[in-house]
Design an enzyme around this catalytic site. Structure first.
Site, PDB file in Angstrom:
ATOM      1  N   ARG A  55      28.968  46.954  22.875  1.00  0.00           N
ATOM      2  CA  ARG A  55      29.813  46.028  23.118  1.00  0.00           C
ATOM      3  C   ARG A  55      31.087  46.386  23.910  1.00  0.00           C
ATOM      4  O   ARG A  55      31.763  45.454  24.465  1.00  0.00           O
ATOM      5  CB  ARG A  55      30.621  45.815  21.665  1.00  0.00           C
ATOM      6  CG  ARG A  55      29.504  45.264  20.522  1.00  0.00           C
ATOM      7  CD  ARG A  55      29.812  45.720  19.006  1.00  0.00           C
ATOM      8  NE  ARG A  55      29.118  47.029  19.163  1.00  0.00           N
ATOM      9  CZ  ARG A  55      27.847  46.979  18.782  1.00  0.00           C
ATOM     10  NH1 ARG A  55      27.283  45.763  18.179  1.00  0.00           N
ATOM     11  NH2 ARG A  55      27.076  47.907  18.869  1.00  0.00           N
ATOM     12  N   THR A  56      31.805  47.628  23.667  1.00  0.00           N
ATOM     13  CA  THR A  56      33.034  47.617  24.475  1.00  0.00           C
ATOM     14  C   THR A  56      32.862  47.800  25.886  1.00  0.00           C
ATOM     15  O   THR A  56      33.753  46.952  26.573  1.00  0.00           O
ATOM     16  CB  THR A  56      33.587  49.134  23.886  1.00  0.00           C
ATOM     17  OG1 THR A  56      33.526  49.205  22.294  1.00  0.00           O
ATOM     18  CG2 THR A  56      35.044  49.216  24.133  1.00  0.00           C
ATOM     19  N   LYS A  83      26.315  68.090  37.452  1.00  0.00           N
ATOM     20  CA  LYS A  83      26.332  69.303  38.301  1.00  0.00           C
ATOM     21  C   LYS A  83      27.296  70.352  38.288  1.00  0.00           C
ATOM     22  O   LYS A  83      27.768  71.084  39.093  1.00  0.00           O
ATOM     23  CB  LYS A  83      26.435  69.041  39.998  1.00  0.00           C
ATOM     24  CG  LYS A  83      25.216  68.076  40.294  1.00  0.00           C
ATOM     25  CD  LYS A  83      25.396  67.256  41.773  1.00  0.00           C
ATOM     26  CE  LYS A  83      24.245  66.191  41.800  1.00  0.00           C
ATOM     27  NZ  LYS A  83      24.938  65.323  43.153  1.00  0.00           N
ATOM     28  N   ARG A 105      35.954  55.902  27.432  1.00  0.00           N
ATOM     29  CA  ARG A 105      35.561  56.231  26.218  1.00  0.00           C
ATOM     30  C   ARG A 105      35.263  57.932  26.302  1.00  0.00           C
ATOM     31  O   ARG A 105      34.397  57.898  27.233  1.00  0.00           O
ATOM     32  CB  ARG A 105      34.468  55.245  25.699  1.00  0.00           C
ATOM     33  CG  ARG A 105      33.623  56.074  24.368  1.00  0.00           C
ATOM     34  CD  ARG A 105      32.687  54.934  23.929  1.00  0.00           C
ATOM     35  NE  ARG A 105      33.300  54.043  22.989  1.00  0.00           N
ATOM     36  CZ  ARG A 105      32.793  53.102  22.425  1.00  0.00           C
ATOM     37  NH1 ARG A 105      31.357  53.165  22.075  1.00  0.00           N
ATOM     38  NH2 ARG A 105      33.406  52.287  21.816  1.00  0.00           N
ATOM     39  N   HIS A 133      40.654  53.662  18.478  1.00  0.00           N
ATOM     40  CA  HIS A 133      39.878  52.625  19.176  1.00  0.00           C
ATOM     41  C   HIS A 133      40.903  51.250  19.236  1.00  0.00           C
ATOM     42  O   HIS A 133      40.627  50.486  18.532  1.00  0.00           O
ATOM     43  CB  HIS A 133      38.669  52.294  18.367  1.00  0.00           C
ATOM     44  CG  HIS A 133      37.519  51.654  19.355  1.00  0.00           C
ATOM     45  ND1 HIS A 133      37.714  50.892  20.542  1.00  0.00           N
ATOM     46  CD2 HIS A 133      36.210  51.276  19.177  1.00  0.00           C
ATOM     47  CE1 HIS A 133      36.720  50.353  20.960  1.00  0.00           C
ATOM     48  NE2 HIS A 133      35.865  50.406  20.184  1.00  0.00           N
TER      49      HIS A 133
HETATM   50  N1   CP Z   1      32.485  48.781  18.236  1.00  0.00           N
HETATM   51  C1   CP Z   1      32.226  49.571  19.070  1.00  0.00           C
HETATM   52  O1   CP Z   1      33.001  50.111  19.603  1.00  0.00           O
HETATM   53  O2   CP Z   1      30.920  49.146  19.613  1.00  0.00           O
HETATM   54  P1   CP Z   1      30.236  49.974  20.861  1.00  0.00           P
HETATM   55  O3   CP Z   1      30.024  51.361  20.174  1.00  0.00           O
HETATM   56  O4   CP Z   1      28.865  49.427  21.046  1.00  0.00           O
HETATM   57  O5   CP Z   1      31.113  50.156  22.073  1.00  0.00           O
END
Ligand code: CP
Length: 307
Positions: A55-56, A83, A105, A133
């Protein structure tokens, strides 16, 4: 507006409100036949994911493209990190190619903040370890406000694996900033140290908390982050803390069910409950695009949407 979005505390109530108001504009843009503006034309957004995401990552990339930005997709698994290249050298390389913003992320808390110190580009935290998040919390606030209006005084239950959840940390901060009453519902083994300092009530009894709830926000059991057995079994967890049809039927009229995804159907949420009309899980995902457009626009845009 702030330079980077690393945590909900960076924004405070006023900043959250600014993002949600700006999101209204992009919800309207996303309804157009061609859902695109040129507010970030000439800018390059790097989607920099060191940990898995559906999603993110895809909603940030969609958001950047709908704003007219160029998108570079960095995938750790197929990069020169394999590497032995360091994250710092990787970031400097991407900046030299032309990055104006990094959407980051990482499995470790603090990596987006570290990248913000190394780079002159804008940085958005797209989930760092068990820390935060923030855009998940913003899209959740937007979704709740669109159904419930002002969140002041609303009773929000956050149920499940609080200990490992960056979503819980960001959402508690955001919901509390907007005046909601937050109650965490979890077995003692799935609560983090220092919970007494959070602006929340805590209970281990989901059945006792359902009647007053305006919102039930379910969290995934993060087995991949558990270093020891914290639950007797998933079946037992589900029996005590899963939202099944019997429990969902006890919710008051108008109460909403949310989940950040990915879901474990049959564990924290029954399959039929996930598909119920008051479960707004796909709406959360759809709002995520507009919220991320708002965040990127506020960080990188000129201030004039038609410029
Ligand atoms: N909610 C969320 O962060 O989903 P993803 O891990 O799929 O990005």
């Amino acid at each position: 507006m702030i330079q980077h979005l690393l945590s909900i505390d960076d924004l405070g109530a006023e900043g959250i409100d600014e993002v949600l108001r700006t999101t209204d504009t992009f919800v309207e843009v996303n309804k157009r036949a061609i859902p695109k503006v040129q507010a970030l034309r000439g800018k390059t957004v790097v989607s920099c994911f060191f940990e898995d995401s559906t999603r993110t990552r895809l909603s940030f990339e969609t958001a950047a493209r709908r704003l007219g930005a160029d998108v570079m997709t960095f995938s750790a698994a197929s990069s020169s990190l394999k590497k032995g290249e360091s994250i710092r050298d990787t970031i400097e390389t991407l900046e030299a190619i032309g990055a104006d913003a990094f959407v980051v992320r990482h499995g470790s808390a603090g990596v987006p903040a570290q990248i913000a110190r190394w780079s002159t580009a804008r940085v958005v935290n797209a989930g760092d370890g068990q820390h935060e998040h923030p855009t998940q919390a913003l899209l959740d606030c937007y979704t709740l406000r669109s159904h419930l209006g002002d969140l002041n005084g609303k009773q929000i239950l956050i149920v499940g694996d609080i200990k490992h959840s960056r979503v819980a940390r960001s959402n508690v901060a955001a919901f509390a900033a907007l005046g909601a009453k937050v109650k965490l519902v979890a077995p003692a083994t799935l609560l983090p140290a220092g919970i007494d300092e959070w602006p929340v009530d805590v209970t281990h009894n989901l059945d006792g908390a359902l009647d007053d709830a305006d919102v039930v926000y379910l969290l995934r059991i993060q087995q991949e982050r558990m270093e020891q057995a914290l639950l007797p079994s998933l079946r037992e967890y589900s029996h005590g803390f899963g939202l099944d049809a019997r429990r969902a039927a006890r919710l008051k009229s108008g109460a909403l069910i949310l989940h950040p995804g990915p879901m474990n159907r049959g564990v924290e949420i029954a399959a039929d409950v996930a598909d119920a009309p008051n479960a707004v899980i796909t709406e959360q995902v759809a709002n995520g695009v507009a919220v991320r457009m708002a965040v990127l626009f506020l960080l990188l845009g000129s201030g004039d949407l038609n410029a």
